[in-house]
Design a protein around this motif. Structure first.
Motif, mmCIF file in Angstrom:
data_model
loop_
_atom_site.group_PDB
_atom_site.id
_atom_site.type_symbol
_atom_site.label_atom_id
_atom_site.label_comp_id
_atom_site.label_asym_id
_atom_site.label_seq_id
_atom_site.Cartn_x
_atom_site.Cartn_y
_atom_site.Cartn_z
ATOM 1 N N GLU A 268 1.142 42.835 27.011
ATOM 2 C CA GLU A 268 0.330 42.720 28.325
ATOM 3 C C GLU A 268 0.719 43.571 29.403
ATOM 4 O O GLU A 268 0.152 44.411 29.885
ATOM 5 C CB GLU A 268 -0.375 41.573 28.526
ATOM 6 C CG GLU A 268 -1.282 41.584 29.647
ATOM 7 C CD GLU A 268 -1.654 40.245 30.427
ATOM 8 O OE1 GLU A 268 -2.653 40.158 31.099
ATOM 9 O OE2 GLU A 268 -0.852 39.245 30.108
ATOM 10 N N MET A 269 1.944 43.293 29.725
ATOM 11 C CA MET A 269 2.379 43.704 31.299
ATOM 12 C C MET A 269 2.745 45.288 30.772
ATOM 13 O O MET A 269 2.294 46.117 31.572
ATOM 14 C CB MET A 269 3.957 43.200 31.468
ATOM 15 C CG MET A 269 3.535 41.866 32.196
ATOM 16 S SD MET A 269 3.062 42.145 33.578
ATOM 17 C CE MET A 269 3.033 40.486 34.382
ATOM 18 N N CYS A 270 3.269 45.691 29.755
ATOM 19 C CA CYS A 270 3.774 47.089 29.120
ATOM 20 C C CYS A 270 2.253 47.904 29.034
ATOM 21 O O CYS A 270 2.486 49.105 29.382
ATOM 22 C CB CYS A 270 4.479 47.143 27.834
ATOM 23 S SG CYS A 270 6.292 46.284 27.977
ATOM 24 N N PHE B 121 11.171 41.654 35.239
ATOM 25 C CA PHE B 121 11.434 39.987 35.269
ATOM 26 C C PHE B 121 10.769 39.450 36.456
ATOM 27 O O PHE B 121 10.162 38.297 36.448
ATOM 28 C CB PHE B 121 13.109 39.850 35.481
ATOM 29 C CG PHE B 121 13.547 38.809 35.793
ATOM 30 C CD1 PHE B 121 13.095 37.440 35.234
ATOM 31 C CD2 PHE B 121 14.234 38.517 36.907
ATOM 32 C CE1 PHE B 121 13.738 36.168 35.608
ATOM 33 C CE2 PHE B 121 14.728 37.058 37.390
ATOM 34 C CZ PHE B 121 14.331 35.963 36.826
ATOM 35 N N TYR B 122 10.923 40.142 37.675
ATOM 36 C CA TYR B 122 10.447 39.356 38.863
ATOM 37 C C TYR B 122 9.035 39.378 38.945
ATOM 38 O O TYR B 122 8.422 38.114 39.291
ATOM 39 C CB TYR B 122 10.920 40.096 40.240
ATOM 40 C CG TYR B 122 12.258 39.795 40.712
ATOM 41 C CD1 TYR B 122 12.407 38.416 41.037
ATOM 42 C CD2 TYR B 122 13.303 40.551 40.558
ATOM 43 C CE1 TYR B 122 13.709 38.093 41.509
ATOM 44 C CE2 TYR B 122 14.455 40.078 40.790
ATOM 45 C CZ TYR B 122 14.855 38.980 41.291
ATOM 46 O OH TYR B 122 16.325 38.578 41.843
ATOM 47 N N LYS B 123 8.459 40.120 38.217
ATOM 48 C CA LYS B 123 6.909 40.304 38.001
ATOM 49 C C LYS B 123 6.418 38.988 37.126
ATOM 50 O O LYS B 123 5.535 38.204 37.530
ATOM 51 C CB LYS B 123 6.297 41.580 37.367
ATOM 52 C CG LYS B 123 4.928 41.652 37.261
ATOM 53 C CD LYS B 123 3.954 41.381 38.347
ATOM 54 C CE LYS B 123 2.443 41.471 37.932
ATOM 55 N NZ LYS B 123 1.719 41.219 39.036
ATOM 56 N N LEU B 124 7.087 38.941 35.988
ATOM 57 C CA LEU B 124 6.770 37.942 35.016
ATOM 58 C C LEU B 124 7.526 36.597 35.646
ATOM 59 O O LEU B 124 6.669 35.326 35.312
ATOM 60 C CB LEU B 124 7.880 38.182 33.767
ATOM 61 C CG LEU B 124 7.243 39.487 32.946
ATOM 62 C CD1 LEU B 124 8.298 39.894 31.855
ATOM 63 C CD2 LEU B 124 5.784 39.066 32.261
ATOM 64 N N LEU B 125 8.536 36.607 36.429
ATOM 65 C CA LEU B 125 8.954 35.228 37.152
ATOM 66 C C LEU B 125 7.635 34.451 37.933
ATOM 67 O O LEU B 125 7.406 33.462 38.098
ATOM 68 C CB LEU B 125 10.180 35.442 37.914
ATOM 69 C CG LEU B 125 10.785 34.290 38.652
ATOM 70 C CD1 LEU B 125 11.269 33.120 37.579
ATOM 71 C CD2 LEU B 125 11.844 34.730 39.538
ATOM 72 N N HIS C 292 15.655 35.999 29.060
ATOM 73 C CA HIS C 292 14.298 35.933 28.393
ATOM 74 C C HIS C 292 13.564 37.035 28.299
ATOM 75 O O HIS C 292 13.025 37.312 27.333
ATOM 76 C CB HIS C 292 13.535 34.571 28.988
ATOM 77 C CG HIS C 292 13.982 33.436 28.937
ATOM 78 N ND1 HIS C 292 14.954 32.808 29.791
ATOM 79 C CD2 HIS C 292 13.885 32.552 27.815
ATOM 80 C CE1 HIS C 292 15.284 31.428 29.230
ATOM 81 N NE2 HIS C 292 14.679 31.439 28.177
ATOM 82 N N VAL C 293 13.535 38.033 29.527
ATOM 83 C CA VAL C 293 12.986 38.848 29.678
ATOM 84 C C VAL C 293 13.530 40.066 28.552
ATOM 85 O O VAL C 293 12.948 40.995 27.777
ATOM 86 C CB VAL C 293 12.699 39.659 31.144
ATOM 87 C CG1 VAL C 293 12.285 40.956 31.070
ATOM 88 C CG2 VAL C 293 12.105 38.575 31.953
ATOM 89 N N ASN C 294 14.906 40.233 28.805
ATOM 90 C CA ASN C 294 15.448 41.017 27.947
ATOM 91 C C ASN C 294 15.369 40.914 26.537
ATOM 92 O O ASN C 294 15.119 41.858 25.692
ATOM 93 C CB ASN C 294 17.052 41.232 28.348
ATOM 94 C CG ASN C 294 17.578 41.510 29.591
ATOM 95 O OD1 ASN C 294 16.381 41.980 30.340
ATOM 96 N ND2 ASN C 294 18.662 41.444 30.400
ATOM 97 N N ARG C 295 15.459 39.786 26.317
ATOM 98 C CA ARG C 295 15.402 39.365 24.740
ATOM 99 C C ARG C 295 13.940 39.797 24.172
ATOM 100 O O ARG C 295 13.491 40.352 22.997
ATOM 101 C CB ARG C 295 15.723 38.031 24.257
ATOM 102 C CG ARG C 295 16.736 37.802 24.516
ATOM 103 C CD ARG C 295 17.330 36.209 24.226
ATOM 104 N NE ARG C 295 18.819 36.064 24.307
ATOM 105 C CZ ARG C 295 19.594 34.664 24.505
ATOM 106 N NH1 ARG C 295 18.479 33.568 24.547
ATOM 107 N NH2 ARG C 295 20.736 34.636 24.515
#
Length: 382
Positions: A104-106, A122-126, A138-141
């Motif tokens: 969704e973010m992408c 990462f900070y946006k998802l955090l 977790h984001v990288n994977r």
């Protein structure tokens, strides 16, 4: 010849080799939309179900080494073995949801015609979903999961590489319409490599070097640039300050394609991690998933190697740590190492010790340049 090389990449031992495409934003959005529609179709069927996400496995057991028939270049690929992310399995449920959240973010990033780094994402998802993304790992994977699902590169998803790389030496770079950057005049810090692969692709390159030297460590890179080593041996120096990021690998690949006759030599510590760094430049990395093979270059091992150990004072050797032995075992079982590289790892394990490049300073701070120059003149690299 290029067609023959490309066709050789498609199959290995009768198994199709998988890779991530570099595709335009509209096509990536279309792939995301198809994934969503397929999910909803199964969910709304007469026998509704929550479909699993089929992902290419990112494991050495699912990797193959494609050895070039017409060149010395070898690359790591992943084959078609599938793993799944399932909402119905407790240990995979969060990973399943993470994929959809990052997707969704992408999609939003691509709609806005933006690009973000993995750290920014990462900070946006955090902030949005802290229970799903408590760490950068977790984001990288999850990004790699999405690459494996959609079969497109991170850059195609709107995610830029966070570059640590630096370059110096007999090379000029010019972005169209902008001033020329002379990498021999950038001081001991070198020129910072951009994480924007599109910008790196547009660079106009000129060089009068005879060698390209990958330097594992930032401090060694600084020493060589401070000493203007690239004038002593006409060369281009490049470092990723450890394990290479995608942007540094991409620029090295571009330079290699622009100047294919320049040997690429690697100066790394004599330890399993140093060899692993060299192998990432040379073969790619299974950890990079479907992007594993991309930007592999025919890198030769300049040093440190076991035949250099008499130059290292005994008190400079350091015992191998459990992490070193773990990396050594991984390398030996990977199937990618040349026989000469396996011999080096075997000596490391047998001796139980490792040596760092800095140990050569025992002979004086100016010795490092002399050491490299002598090995190059004698073609002492494998």
């Amino acid at each position: 010849m290029e067609d023959l090389q490309n066709s050789a990449l498609k199959f290995f031992s009768d198994q199709e080799l998988c890779n991530a495409d570099i595709v335009p934003p509209a096509q990536v959005r279309a792939r995301i939309e198809v994934s969503v529609l397929n999910f909803l179709k199964i969910l709304n069927a007469s026998n509704p179900a929550i479909s699993d996400l089929p992902l290419i496995q990112r494991k050495y057991s699912n990797s193959r080494v494609n050895h070039g028939l017409l060149t010395e270049l070898s690359r790591v690929f992943l084959s078609n073995s599938i793993s799944t992310r399932s909402l119905m399995r407790p240990n995979a449920a969060k990973a399943f949801v993470r994929v959809w959240k990052v997707m969704e973010m992408c999609y939003q990033i691509l709609l806005q015609e933006k690009r973000v780094t993995q750290r920014e994402l990462f900070y946006k998802l955090l902030c949005d979903s802290p229970h799903l993304f408590p760490s950068q790992t977790h984001v990288n994977r999850t990004i790699q999961d999405l690459v494996a699902l959609l079969r497109c590169s991170r850059y195609s998803l709107g995610i830029m590489a966070s570059s640590r790389g630096l370059i110096a030496g007999r090379l000029t770079l010019q972005e169209p319409g902008k001033e020329v950057v002379d990498c021999s005049l950038c001081g001991s810090s070198g020129f910072a490599i951009s994480g924007d692969l599109n910008l790196l692709q547009r660079l106009v390159l000129h060089a009068d070097a005879r060698y390209i030297i990958i330097v594992e460590k930032h401090a060694i890179f600084q020493r060589l640039t401070e000493d203007r080593f690239f004038h002593q041996i006409p060369s281009i120096l490049i470092t990723a300050k450890g394990y290479p990021d995608m942007a540094t690998r991409f620029l090295l690949y571009r330079i290699n394609r622009a100047f294919p006759d320049l040997p690429i030599l690697a100066l790394v510590d004599w330890n399993p991690a140093g060899l692993a760094i060299l192998c990432t430049f040379k073969f790619g990395s299974v950890a990079m998933g479907l992007e594993a093979y991309r930007y592999a270059c025919n890198v030769k091992w300049l040093g440190l190697r076991s035949n250099d150990l008499p130059l290292v004072p005994d008190q400079s050797f350091v015992p191998l740590k459990p992490k070193d032995l773990q990396i050594a075992r991984s390398l030996m079982s990977s199937g990618i190492l040349l026989d000469s590289y396996k011999d080096e790892v075997a000596v490391m394990i047998q001796r139980g010790r490792r040596a760092e490049i800095e140990a050569l300073y025992f002979h004086g701070y100016d010795y490092l340049g002399k050491y490299i120059a002598k090995k190059i003149v004698q073609s002492d690299y494998v």
